[in-house]
Enzyme design. Structure first.
Site, PDB file in Angstrom:
ATOM      1  N   SER A   1      28.300 -29.837  12.825  1.00  0.00           N
ATOM      2  CA  SER A   1      27.582 -31.087  13.077  1.00  0.00           C
ATOM      3  C   SER A   1      28.129 -31.861  14.272  1.00  0.00           C
ATOM      4  O   SER A   1      27.519 -32.836  14.707  1.00  0.00           O
ATOM      5  CB  SER A   1      27.620 -31.990  11.841  1.00  0.00           C
TER       6      SER A   1
ATOM      7  N   LYS B   1      32.948 -37.628  11.728  1.00  0.00           N
ATOM      8  CA  LYS B   1      31.714 -38.136  12.318  1.00  0.00           C
ATOM      9  C   LYS B   1      32.010 -39.261  13.322  1.00  0.00           C
ATOM     10  O   LYS B   1      33.106 -39.825  13.341  1.00  0.00           O
ATOM     11  CB  LYS B   1      30.789 -38.685  11.225  1.00  0.00           C
TER      12      LYS B   1
END
Length: 234
Positions: free
Chosen positions: A155, A193
């Site tokens: 991701s 993230k």
């Protein structure tokens, strides 16, 4: 001799790598240089690569390495070499630092504990106990306490972070918008993230269009640390 835009882009990439350990996105570079399209960024990057200032790293999404910077205090042909902003080597290897003109306390070697795996994708179990250690030059670290985690998932590929990479994290419980962080969700799941604030909520943003941004209440997210460097297996 670099043009003004080439010099601005080189400095921007270098500063971002020093601050976060990963290169800026093409959109961030476009906005920083006030350009209307990413094609202009592609041309500038190609020009910098041809002149030997940067290198595009193979088989890595948008990964750049700054090789040298212009020497602003010398003649146009003089260049200043420095330690690359992207660390490469095996998990048990030592990051190599370029020679410095004078002793620098950052050159000391430090042992960093590897605390298991971190998800760059669907969150996995919370950070595990220490498995082993790696040794890094202090030049790749900032002040404070550090630990490392092995990345699992894709991701964050558009931020140059690939499955199997080792991310070096400085322990801290606060972050600024845009920082890449280790977030602990509901005290159970840890993920890597980009941190954003959305009103009173926290957005955990992926660097891969295949993944959605997760927006959570502040009571559900605990910041464990900020990305400061990256080590690659190959």
């Amino acid at each position: 001799m670099l043009t003004r835009k080439q010099h601005e882009l080189l400095r921007f990439i270098h500063e971002r790598l020093r601050e976060t350990g990963v290169p800026p996105s093409f959109d961030e570079m476009k906005d920083a240089l006030d350009l209307k399209s990413k094609s202009g960024i592609h041309r500038l990057i190609t020009a910098l690569e041809e002149r030997g200032f940067i290198r595009r790293l193979p088989n890595r999404a948008r990964a750049l390495e700054v090789i040298r910077l212009p020497e602003s205090t010398s003649g146009a042909g003089s260049q200043r070499r420095f330690t690359p902003s992207v660390v490469e080597g095996g998990l048990a290897g030592k990051a190599k630092a370029a020679p410095q003109p004078a002793p620098d306390p950052r050159d000391r070697e430090m042992s960093i504990p590897v605390m298991g795996r971190i998800a760059a994708g669907v969150p996995i179990s919370a950070i595990q106990t220490r498995s082993h250690s790696i040794t890094l030059s202090g030049d790749f670290l900032s002040q404070g306490d550090h630990f490392a985690l092995e990345v699992r998932g894709d991701s964050m590929v558009e931020a140059g972070i690939l499955d199997g990479d080792l991310v070096v994290i400085r322990r801290q419980d606060t972050a600024n918008t845009g920082d890449i962080i280790v977030a602990l969700i509901d005290d159970e799941e840890a993920t890597l993230k980009r941190f954003r604030r959305r009103g009173s909520s926290i957005a955990l943003e992926a660097a891969n269009q295949a993944y959605e941004t997760r927006v959570l209440g502040p009571d559900r997210v605990k910041i464990q640390g900020k990305l400061v460097s990256l080590v690659r297996r190959y």
